[in-house]
Design an enzyme around this catalytic site. Sequence first.
Site, PDB file in Angstrom:
ATOM      1  N   GLU A 129      21.026  37.177 -10.282  1.00 43.20           N
ATOM      2  CA  GLU A 129      20.045  37.698  -9.334  1.00 43.20           C
ATOM      3  C   GLU A 129      18.971  36.675  -8.993  1.00 43.20           C
ATOM      4  OE1 GLU A 129      20.089  42.551  -9.747  1.00 43.20           O
ATOM      5  OE2 GLU A 129      18.308  41.453 -10.324  1.00 43.20           O
ATOM      6  N   HIS A 161      42.147  33.947 -27.578  1.00 43.73           N
ATOM      7  CA  HIS A 161      43.519  34.449 -27.656  1.00 43.73           C
ATOM      8  C   HIS A 161      43.925  35.186 -26.380  1.00 43.73           C
ATOM      9  CE1 HIS A 161      44.241  33.632 -31.999  1.00 43.73           C
ATOM     10  NE2 HIS A 161      42.929  33.565 -31.983  1.00 43.73           N
ATOM     11  N   LYS A 166      22.928  49.442  -1.194  1.00 39.36           N
ATOM     12  CA  LYS A 166      22.092  50.631  -1.310  1.00 39.36           C
ATOM     13  C   LYS A 166      21.824  51.244   0.062  1.00 39.36           C
ATOM     14  CE  LYS A 166      19.631  49.214  -5.512  1.00 39.36           C
ATOM     15  NZ  LYS A 166      18.315  48.919  -6.109  1.00 39.36           N
TER      16      LYS A 166
END
Length: 396
Positions: free
Chosen positions: A263, A284, A378
Amino acid sequence: MITFNFKSFTQQPNSMPKERKEAIKKKFQTEDNKKGWYDLERQEAKIKELEETAIEIRQNCDIFLVIGIGGSFLGAKALYEALRDPYQKETPEIIFTGTSLPNDNLTELKHYLKGKRMFINVISKSGNTLETILTFQELLPLLKETAQEDWTKRIIITTNNQQGKLFDFANQYQIKRFTIEDDIGGRFSVLSTVGLLPLAVAQKNIRDLLEGAKKARSEEDLAYAYAFLRDQFYQQGKELEAFVIYDEKLSYFTEWLKQLFAESQGKKNKGLFPVSLLYSRDLHSLGQYLQEGKTLLFETHIRAIQKDKDYNTLEEELQKSVCESHVENQIPSILITMDQKNEWNFGYLIFFFYLSAMVGSYLLDVPYYNQNGVEVYKKKLTKALEKEKITLTSLE
């Protein structure tokens, strides 16, 4: 104590030219109006009230709920998980929630909470964060049912001092409120009331946390060196920074780091993409790619010395082997080592990374304190909800 090794597995210099450093310092001091996070003394003045509130909460509930998302959530959760014993029963039990839209998990949580004595700390700087408001809205009836007429005394609201649904709600019902100052951004709020209250409830030493941060502030050259080295890697074509941990208890700390750097610096089509790795687990699964795949990243290892001497030696050898192997594939490593996991060390690290994010943003010529890109989805979501005539964010 924390040690930094910027040279073992990279040939890059680790000092910023003096003129550039002084220019950044001057710009920060004279032009930045969002540097409240730098004023640690301001937070120290609130410690007594925070500690007294934490005692009241601990003495009067079975469960302490912290509702938030992003910067209102990750910092406190990171330190809570890093410093707790997950096998030790807590009083009160502390639950962090609100990081997604209501789903099956919230339904299950509601069943678990039924009939239990609760305190709720709901956190949102804007006071309007959708996920936070929705979660609070879903859990509020349970609190009212259990606490009856005392329900308003069992809520702590942490928000701004001017506006928003949470601000209005706190005023309407005379609910205790802590303020998130305008000049402190969410991801820079761990060492403010946002993070300090939940940690005080968890009986963590918030005074030591701030002392560690003050020490990091006094040793800012280390953060400048780290920011400069990150920028050099970026200028040479590295696209990702992998934060490597060896202890699962640090997993949320790397989640906070990802938010802090993404951000702060992911703007104007610039910036390193932060990822996290847990060793040995990811060796792994992703180890093959790291050793022979594209050389698009570098690693920042964050490790705490283990109490068991034999296990610590084993972990040291693992780290050394990994770094020596990966540098063969042009993946350099930066090493950060804590002598133990405690509040002072984490306070130091938090402020070290605060400074690094700020300095690195100036090197990229992007403003570290805003996150306008976050608002795009948003706004689209708000329009979509209006179109569907869905109203979800009222508090009653």
